[in-house]
Design a protein around this motif. Sequence first.
Motif, PDB file in Angstrom:
ATOM      1  N   ARG A  51       0.853  -1.201   0.000  1.00 40.48           N
ATOM      2  CA  ARG A  51       0.000   0.000   0.000  1.00 40.48           C
ATOM      3  C   ARG A  51       0.883   1.244   0.000  1.00 40.48           C
ATOM      4  O   ARG A  51       1.581   1.510   0.978  1.00 40.48           O
ATOM      5  N   ARG A  52       0.821   1.981  -1.081  1.00 42.06           N
ATOM      6  CA  ARG A  52       1.634   3.194  -1.226  1.00 42.06           C
ATOM      7  C   ARG A  52       1.288   4.239  -0.163  1.00 42.06           C
ATOM      8  O   ARG A  52       2.132   5.003   0.286  1.00 42.06           O
ATOM      9  N   GLY A  53       0.034   4.261   0.257  1.00 42.79           N
ATOM     10  CA  GLY A  53      -0.422   5.246   1.238  1.00 42.79           C
ATOM     11  C   GLY A  53      -0.247   4.817   2.681  1.00 42.79           C
ATOM     12  O   GLY A  53      -0.722   5.508   3.579  1.00 42.79           O
ATOM     13  N   ARG A  54       0.410   3.698   2.904  1.00 44.62           N
ATOM     14  CA  ARG A  54       0.637   3.208   4.277  1.00 44.62           C
ATOM     15  C   ARG A  54       1.276   4.315   5.115  1.00 44.62           C
ATOM     16  O   ARG A  54       2.274   4.904   4.729  1.00 44.62           O
ATOM     17  N   GLN A  55       0.690   4.579   6.269  1.00 50.12           N
ATOM     18  CA  GLN A  55       1.215   5.611   7.151  1.00 50.12           C
ATOM     19  C   GLN A  55       2.383   5.048   7.955  1.00 50.12           C
ATOM     20  O   GLN A  55       2.287   3.969   8.537  1.00 50.12           O
ATOM     21  N   LEU A  56       3.487   5.784   7.968  1.00 52.13           N
ATOM     22  CA  LEU A  56       4.663   5.388   8.727  1.00 52.13           C
ATOM     23  C   LEU A  56       4.847   6.349   9.896  1.00 52.13           C
ATOM     24  O   LEU A  56       4.713   7.552   9.736  1.00 52.13           O
ATOM     25  N   ALA A  57       5.179   5.792  11.047  1.00 54.52           N
ATOM     26  CA  ALA A  57       5.458   6.595  12.233  1.00 54.52           C
ATOM     27  C   ALA A  57       6.958   6.567  12.503  1.00 54.52           C
ATOM     28  O   ALA A  57       7.683   5.699  12.007  1.00 54.52           O
ATOM     29  N   LYS A  58       7.405   7.511  13.297  1.00 53.45           N
ATOM     30  CA  LYS A  58       8.823   7.570  13.645  1.00 53.45           C
ATOM     31  C   LYS A  58       9.252   6.264  14.308  1.00 53.45           C
ATOM     32  O   LYS A  58       8.518   5.680  15.095  1.00 53.45           O
TER      33      LYS A  58
END
Length: 76
Positions: A51-58
């Motif tokens: 998923r290109r829109g996957r949200q990544l966190a620090k």
Amino acid sequence: MDPDIEVVPITGDMIRLGQFLKFANFAESGAAAGELIQGGDVKVDGDVETRRGRQLAKGMLVEVLLPGSVLRAKVG
């Protein structure tokens, strides 16, 4: 910490996977980032992510599998 893993600082708390690949210089464009992701060549925290829109966190680890090498970066 592994010296081979670059920490790529981001502004804000989250970033989308496609954006991060460009930000970390793992992809030249959004289209190139999309091809890597759709091809199953990108892992987030050890799991293949499509998923290109996957949200990544620090703190999350992103790996890009290339022929003969693996690029790694942590979201900073």
